[in-house]
Motif scaffolding. Sequence first.
Motif, PDB file in Angstrom:
ATOM      1  N   GLN A  64      41.471  35.807   1.055  1.00 25.50           N
ATOM      2  CA  GLN A  64      40.294  36.632   0.771  1.00 25.50           C
ATOM      3  C   GLN A  64      40.458  37.545  -0.439  1.00 25.50           C
ATOM      4  O   GLN A  64      41.559  37.837  -0.872  1.00 25.50           O
ATOM      5  CB  GLN A  64      40.027  37.518   1.982  1.00 25.50           C
ATOM      6  CG  GLN A  64      41.118  38.594   2.130  1.00 25.50           C
ATOM      7  CD  GLN A  64      41.198  39.201   3.499  1.00 25.50           C
ATOM      8  OE1 GLN A  64      41.133  38.510   4.496  1.00 25.50           O
ATOM      9  NE2 GLN A  64      41.366  40.510   3.543  1.00 25.50           N
TER      10      GLN A  64
ATOM     11  N   TRP B 102      37.390  42.520  -0.254  1.00 18.88           N
ATOM     12  CA  TRP B 102      36.291  42.804   0.666  1.00 18.88           C
ATOM     13  C   TRP B 102      36.636  42.425   2.100  1.00 18.88           C
ATOM     14  O   TRP B 102      36.045  42.942   3.034  1.00 18.88           O
ATOM     15  CB  TRP B 102      35.032  42.036   0.259  1.00 18.88           C
ATOM     16  CG  TRP B 102      34.579  42.312  -1.132  1.00 18.88           C
ATOM     17  CD1 TRP B 102      34.677  41.468  -2.198  1.00 18.88           C
ATOM     18  CD2 TRP B 102      33.958  43.496  -1.618  1.00 18.88           C
ATOM     19  NE1 TRP B 102      34.151  42.059  -3.318  1.00 18.88           N
ATOM     20  CE2 TRP B 102      33.704  43.322  -2.984  1.00 18.88           C
ATOM     21  CE3 TRP B 102      33.591  44.707  -1.020  1.00 18.88           C
ATOM     22  CZ2 TRP B 102      33.106  44.280  -3.780  1.00 18.88           C
ATOM     23  CZ3 TRP B 102      32.985  45.673  -1.812  1.00 18.88           C
ATOM     24  CH2 TRP B 102      32.755  45.461  -3.167  1.00 18.88           C
ATOM     25  N   GLY B 103      37.540  41.473   2.281  1.00 13.03           N
ATOM     26  CA  GLY B 103      37.839  40.919   3.602  1.00 13.03           C
ATOM     27  C   GLY B 103      37.328  39.495   3.671  1.00 13.03           C
ATOM     28  O   GLY B 103      36.862  38.932   2.691  1.00 13.03           O
TER      29      GLY B 103
ATOM     30  N   ASP C 289      34.710  37.302   4.102  1.00 14.71           N
ATOM     31  CA  ASP C 289      33.254  37.427   4.051  1.00 14.71           C
ATOM     32  C   ASP C 289      32.615  36.052   3.838  1.00 14.71           C
ATOM     33  O   ASP C 289      33.308  35.036   3.825  1.00 14.71           O
ATOM     34  CB  ASP C 289      32.832  38.425   2.966  1.00 14.71           C
ATOM     35  CG  ASP C 289      33.290  38.019   1.578  1.00 14.71           C
ATOM     36  OD1 ASP C 289      33.854  36.904   1.409  1.00 14.71           O
ATOM     37  OD2 ASP C 289      33.090  38.795   0.627  1.00 14.71           O
TER      38      ASP C 289
ATOM     39  N   ASP D 107      42.867  36.129   8.362  1.00 14.43           N
ATOM     40  CA  ASP D 107      42.142  37.394   8.221  1.00 14.43           C
ATOM     41  C   ASP D 107      43.172  38.502   7.985  1.00 14.43           C
ATOM     42  O   ASP D 107      43.672  39.122   8.924  1.00 14.43           O
ATOM     43  CB  ASP D 107      41.301  37.665   9.465  1.00 14.43           C
ATOM     44  CG  ASP D 107      40.402  38.871   9.305  1.00 14.43           C
ATOM     45  OD1 ASP D 107      40.548  39.607   8.314  1.00 14.43           O
ATOM     46  OD2 ASP D 107      39.551  39.083  10.183  1.00 14.43           O
TER      47      ASP D 107
ATOM     48  N   TYR E 124      42.895  41.460   6.913  1.00 16.53           N
ATOM     49  CA  TYR E 124      42.477  42.801   7.345  1.00 16.53           C
ATOM     50  C   TYR E 124      42.212  42.910   8.846  1.00 16.53           C
ATOM     51  O   TYR E 124      41.742  43.941   9.312  1.00 16.53           O
ATOM     52  CB  TYR E 124      41.201  43.230   6.619  1.00 16.53           C
ATOM     53  CG  TYR E 124      41.340  43.560   5.159  1.00 16.53           C
ATOM     54  CD1 TYR E 124      42.558  43.845   4.561  1.00 16.53           C
ATOM     55  CD2 TYR E 124      40.203  43.600   4.365  1.00 16.53           C
ATOM     56  CE1 TYR E 124      42.645  44.150   3.216  1.00 16.53           C
ATOM     57  CE2 TYR E 124      40.275  43.913   3.017  1.00 16.53           C
ATOM     58  CZ  TYR E 124      41.499  44.182   2.451  1.00 16.53           C
ATOM     59  OH  TYR E 124      41.561  44.495   1.113  1.00 16.53           O
TER      60      TYR E 124
ATOM     61  N   LYS F 285      38.467  43.774   9.712  1.00 19.38           N
ATOM     62  CA  LYS F 285      37.801  44.828   8.944  1.00 19.38           C
ATOM     63  C   LYS F 285      37.216  44.229   7.670  1.00 19.38           C
ATOM     64  O   LYS F 285      37.743  43.271   7.122  1.00 19.38           O
ATOM     65  CB  LYS F 285      38.782  45.937   8.595  1.00 19.38           C
ATOM     66  CG  LYS F 285      39.309  46.662   9.807  1.00 19.38           C
ATOM     67  CD  LYS F 285      40.318  47.718   9.399  1.00 19.38           C
ATOM     68  CE  LYS F 285      40.908  48.373  10.642  1.00 19.38           C
ATOM     69  NZ  LYS F 285      42.002  49.268  10.292  1.00 19.38           N
ATOM     70  N   LYS F 286      36.125  44.843   7.203  1.00 20.08           N
ATOM     71  CA  LYS F 286      35.491  44.401   5.958  1.00 20.08           C
ATOM     72  C   LYS F 286      35.109  45.628   5.145  1.00 20.08           C
ATOM     73  O   LYS F 286      34.702  46.649   5.696  1.00 20.08           O
ATOM     74  CB  LYS F 286      34.237  43.591   6.253  1.00 20.08           C
ATOM     75  CG  LYS F 286      34.510  42.217   6.803  1.00 20.08           C
ATOM     76  CD  LYS F 286      33.230  41.408   6.879  1.00 20.08           C
ATOM     77  CE  LYS F 286      33.480  40.018   7.352  1.00 20.08           C
ATOM     78  NZ  LYS F 286      33.530  39.856   8.770  1.00 20.08           N
TER      79      LYS F 286
ATOM     80  N   ALA G 123      36.471  48.905   0.355  1.00 21.72           N
ATOM     81  CA  ALA G 123      37.331  47.767   0.037  1.00 21.72           C
ATOM     82  C   ALA G 123      38.613  48.250  -0.635  1.00 21.72           C
ATOM     83  O   ALA G 123      39.711  47.763  -0.330  1.00 21.72           O
ATOM     84  CB  ALA G 123      36.589  46.776  -0.854  1.00 21.72           C
TER      85      ALA G 123
END
Length: 175
Positions: free
Chosen positions: A15, A18-19, A21, A42, A44, A47-48, A55
């Motif tokens: 990613q 931003w995470g 997305d 993932d 994070y 989290k996003k 971010a």
Amino acid sequence: YVGGEADAPSIIVIQEWWGVDRGTMKKALRLAQHGYRVLVPDIYKGKKGINAEEASHLMGELDFQKAIEEISIAAQYLRKTGSPRVGVVGFCMGGALALGALAASDDIVAGAPFYGVNLGLFDTKTLKKPVQGHFGALDAMEGFSDPATGKKLEQELTDAGNKRAKVFIYEGVGH
């Protein structure tokens, strides 16, 4: 995990800051449509970043070495479950993590960072695996994703004897 046959070559998609997305998932699905087995870790943990400030905070709090270890574990899983080869691709922060994981994992055979490099995460002298970097000529993030950093990455890798390192700079393109 985003589809693909168990015995297909795999690509780990990392990613941006931003995470995980929609944009990350669209890229992963596009690779899966070409027959690759695709895994999107993932980093994070759900989290996003909904804006640049958030971010930036998420990226600032990230333990990059731990993230590289997690990506390496993902590659090991893909190999153990049938993939003959595993590559890694990342975008922005994910590009830097992709290079770090490529250097750290024996299970990852090639990497493609898109506009993101952190030369502190790996040793260019020992990275002999294929690297294909992509940078925008108008990217102004000096020392991370600008064209000079892309050229430095390629130069350091080739100076160290990596004959499979290539960086592409795209005119008229920013970050």
